[in-house]
Write an enzyme that holds these catalytic residues in place. Structure first.
Site, mmCIF file in Angstrom:
data_model
loop_
_atom_site.group_PDB
_atom_site.id
_atom_site.type_symbol
_atom_site.label_atom_id
_atom_site.label_comp_id
_atom_site.label_asym_id
_atom_site.label_seq_id
_atom_site.Cartn_x
_atom_site.Cartn_y
_atom_site.Cartn_z
ATOM 1 N N ARG A 1 6.421 -6.874 -4.045
ATOM 2 C CA ARG A 1 6.128 -8.148 -3.362
ATOM 3 C C ARG A 1 5.336 -9.119 -4.240
ATOM 4 O O ARG A 1 5.252 -10.297 -3.964
ATOM 5 C CB ARG A 1 5.361 -7.870 -2.050
ATOM 6 C CG ARG A 1 6.226 -7.239 -0.972
ATOM 7 C CD ARG A 1 5.397 -6.627 0.138
ATOM 8 N NE ARG A 1 4.834 -5.338 -0.252
ATOM 9 C CZ ARG A 1 4.067 -4.584 0.534
ATOM 10 N NH1 ARG A 1 3.775 -4.992 1.764
ATOM 11 N NH2 ARG A 1 3.603 -3.427 0.111
ATOM 12 N N ASN B 1 -4.249 0.111 9.847
ATOM 13 C CA ASN B 1 -4.735 1.083 8.871
ATOM 14 C C ASN B 1 -5.228 0.306 7.654
ATOM 15 O O ASN B 1 -4.463 -0.401 7.001
ATOM 16 C CB ASN B 1 -3.573 2.014 8.488
ATOM 17 C CG ASN B 1 -3.902 2.878 7.294
ATOM 18 O OD1 ASN B 1 -5.068 3.187 7.047
ATOM 19 N ND2 ASN B 1 -2.867 3.257 6.550
ATOM 20 N N GLY C 1 2.330 2.243 -7.489
ATOM 21 C CA GLY C 1 3.428 1.480 -6.899
ATOM 22 C C GLY C 1 3.897 0.369 -7.824
ATOM 23 O O GLY C 1 3.146 -0.085 -8.698
HETATM 24 C C1 UD1 Z 1 -0.354 0.778 2.769
HETATM 25 C C2 UD1 Z 1 -0.302 1.759 3.954
HETATM 26 C C3 UD1 Z 1 -0.499 0.946 5.214
HETATM 27 C C4 UD1 Z 1 -1.819 0.205 5.161
HETATM 28 C C5 UD1 Z 1 -1.932 -0.647 3.905
HETATM 29 C C6 UD1 Z 1 -3.341 -1.160 3.734
HETATM 30 C C7 UD1 Z 1 1.169 3.648 3.425
HETATM 31 C C8 UD1 Z 1 2.514 4.229 3.599
HETATM 32 N N1 UD1 Z 1 0.971 2.448 3.987
HETATM 33 O O1 UD1 Z 1 0.725 -0.139 2.918
HETATM 34 O O2 UD1 Z 1 -0.485 1.809 6.360
HETATM 35 O O3 UD1 Z 1 -1.967 -0.605 6.326
HETATM 36 O O4 UD1 Z 1 -1.611 0.108 2.730
HETATM 37 O O5 UD1 Z 1 -3.419 -2.102 2.710
HETATM 38 O O6 UD1 Z 1 0.318 4.265 2.817
HETATM 39 N N2 UD1 Z 1 1.284 3.409 -4.335
HETATM 40 C C9 UD1 Z 1 1.432 4.493 -5.175
HETATM 41 N N3 UD1 Z 1 2.648 5.130 -5.218
HETATM 42 C C10 UD1 Z 1 3.681 4.740 -4.445
HETATM 43 C C11 UD1 Z 1 3.514 3.645 -3.567
HETATM 44 C C12 UD1 Z 1 2.284 3.003 -3.540
HETATM 45 O O7 UD1 Z 1 0.489 4.865 -5.889
HETATM 46 O O8 UD1 Z 1 4.748 5.360 -4.542
HETATM 47 C C13 UD1 Z 1 -0.014 2.701 -4.338
HETATM 48 C C14 UD1 Z 1 0.136 1.232 -4.675
HETATM 49 O O9 UD1 Z 1 0.020 1.029 -6.092
HETATM 50 C C15 UD1 Z 1 -0.992 0.583 -3.882
HETATM 51 C C16 UD1 Z 1 -1.225 1.553 -2.732
HETATM 52 O O10 UD1 Z 1 -0.582 2.747 -3.062
HETATM 53 O O11 UD1 Z 1 -2.191 0.448 -4.634
HETATM 54 C C17 UD1 Z 1 -0.652 1.031 -1.422
HETATM 55 O O12 UD1 Z 1 0.721 0.733 -1.610
HETATM 56 P P1 UD1 Z 1 1.330 -0.594 -1.020
HETATM 57 O O13 UD1 Z 1 2.741 -0.682 -1.424
HETATM 58 O O14 UD1 Z 1 0.462 -1.730 -1.269
HETATM 59 O O15 UD1 Z 1 1.295 -0.176 0.533
HETATM 60 P P2 UD1 Z 1 1.215 -1.158 1.783
HETATM 61 O O16 UD1 Z 1 2.576 -1.563 2.159
HETATM 62 O O17 UD1 Z 1 0.228 -2.211 1.540
HETATM 63 MG MG MG Z 2 -0.819 -2.838 -0.088
#
Ligand code: UD1
Ligand code: MG
Length: 434
Positions: free
Chosen positions: A16, A165, A12
């Site tokens: 933020r 979650n 990601g």
């Molecule tokens: C995510 C969860 C949410 C949970 C929370 C816990 C999803 C859709 N949501 O939200 O339900 O409560 O984590 O902390 O899964 N990432 C990728 N590729 C992407 C997007 C994100 O690898 O396209 C990775 C990010 O680098 C990160 C992780 O996934 O390490 C979570 O992504 P983040 O954007 O932090 O999700 P949250 O909004 O925190």
């Molecule tokens: Mg997160």
């Protein structure tokens, strides 16, 4: 238990975080989030994949510099953004796959292990939070988890749900592979959410279980405020463990200690100190306000307000206030005040007078100063490197030393003093009262 695959989601762009740097390269207690999570994963799995996308080169380089045997996958972030899009890039090889977010570096190995050991087709980690904003909410029907709704997609009633979650899931790998193509991006973010896998599995009659985990340990670090909160929690744990293991830390809230620092024997860290990097400190006292970086300190005392920059090695040595060292090897030395000792080796019995400077940089390259045993360096001495001072040398105060010495020499390298009798009275036009 190593026959489980782990996928770490780290692709990601961490919007933020408001940072030019990838979120997972931000550090806690001196180490990047991605390093913390990989190190923990290595304790339970022999098949770890990290999915990268944003700043692929920087993050993969950081991983490869510290770890071998990690599979690095690239998410097709343009076509398949979102956490499910990330999982699509990985190729887990075992029957079970633990999926974790890289932004939860406080997680405990034991907690990951307990999620991995659960028996349902899918197991999700959950926690109750007084402040669930930002987390996906876990929707239950009685005791059964039925789906996860993301903050952005939640109805007002769903936003009132406190069950969150945590961002860690254990999947039957074949099931995971069959569900991924069924996930779509019809949601507020137009992303492929891994969390949608739950509802799909339930509709398909699969078993979805949940385990309750600790909210703090599973804190997702999405911005710099969360980063600072997590830093406090991790620091408290590091310092509590050290104190329980016999290290004295005065006013621990004011002290920062890197997660890689090691302590042995009777050590004392006074208030306001910073210990960065993989330092080794043994039987030593670090006095107030000192900063020690990537250095070794054995049977010594340093500070208050000393600065040991990287690659310093000191043994049986006294370093006093306002002394800076860099790439310095001091054995049995006293350097009590106001000195810069860089790129040098100083041997047993040598006394470094106040205001001594190793002039190690000539504007082009760094040069070395070697000082033998029992050397007496008078105050305000400049040692212009490269320089080799033999054992038993005395250097007169105020010298600018450019030439090597022979054993037993006295070096005086300063302008000769001349006294002009009565000059004061002539200069100010006053009568000599003598
Ligand atoms: C995510 C969860 C949410 C949970 C929370 C816990 C999803 C859709 N949501 O939200 O339900 O409560 O984590 O902390 O899964 N990432 C990728 N590729 C992407 C997007 C994100 O690898 O396209 C990775 C990010 O680098 C990160 C992780 O996934 O390490 C979570 O992504 P983040 O954007 O932090 O999700 P949250 O909004 O925190
Ligand atoms: Mg997160």
């Amino acid at each position: 238990m190593k026959n489980i695959s782990i996928i770490i989601l780290a692709a990601g762009n961490g919007t933020r975080m408001k940072s030019p740097k990838s979120k997972v390269l931000h550090t806690l207690s001196g180490r990047s989030m991605i390093s913390h999570i990989i190190e923990k994963s290595l304790q339970i799995s022999d098949d770890i994949s990290v999915v990268l996308g944003y700043q692929f080169d920087e993050v993969s380089q950081a991983i490869n510099s510290e770890f071998s045997s990690i599979n690095i996958a690239r998410q097709d972030i343009k076509s398949y953004p979102g956490t499910a899009g990330a999982v699509m890039a990985a190729r887990p090889k075992f029957d079970k796959t633990l999926i974790i977010c890289a932004d939860m570096p406080l997680v405990k190995v034991e907690e990951l292990r307990s999620i991995a050991q659960a028996n349902s087709d899918i197991t999700i980690a959950t926690f109750e939070s007084k402040d669930p904003f930002g987390y996906g909410r876990v929707i239950k029907d009685g005791n059964q988890v039925v789906k996860i709704v993301e903050q952005k997609d939640a109805t007002p009633a769903q936003k009132d749900i406190n069950l969150c979650n945590a961002g860690a899931y254990c999947f039957n790998t074949d099931l995971l592979k069959s569900i991924l193509p069924q996930i779509n991006n019809q949601n507020a973010s137009n992303e492929y959410y891994l969390t949608d896998a739950i509802e799909i599995a339930i509709k398909d009659g699969k078993s979805v279980g949940s385990v309750l985990v600790d909210e703090q340990n599973f804190m997702g670090i999405n911005d710099k405020l969360a980063l600072s909160k997590a830093e406090i929690l991790m620091q408290n744990e590091i310092k509590s463990n050290l104190m329980k293991n016999g290290i004295i830390i005065r006013l621990p809230d004011s002290v920062f200690i890197d997660s890689r620092a090691k302590f042995e024997g009777e050590c004392e860290i006074e208030s306001g100190c910073v210990i960065k990097g993989d330092c080794l400190i043994k039987n030593s006292i670090i006095k107030s306000g000192s900063v020690v970086e990537y250095s070794t300190i054995i049977d010594s005392d340093i500070g208050p307000m000393a600065h040991l920059r990287p690659k310093s090695y000191i043994n049986s040595t006294h370093i006093g206030n306002f002394v800076e060292l860099k790439n310095a090897n001091l054995d049995g030395v006293k350097a009590g005040h106001l000195s810069y000792l860089g790129d040098c080796q100083i041997n047993e019995g040598t006394n470094v007078g106040c205001g001594t400077i190793t002039c190690n940089y000539d504007g082009k390259s760094k040069n070395k100063t070697i000082i033998g045993k029992n050397v007496f360096i008078g105050s305000d001495t400049q040692l212009i490197a490269p320089l080799n001072i033999a054992d038993d040398t005395i250097i007169a105060a105020g010298s600018s030393v450019t030439k090597d010495s022979q054993k037993g020499d006295l070096i005086i390298a300063r302008a000769k003093q001349s006294n002009k009798s009565g000059f004061f009275y002539k200069f100010f036009g006053i009568k000599d009262e003598k």
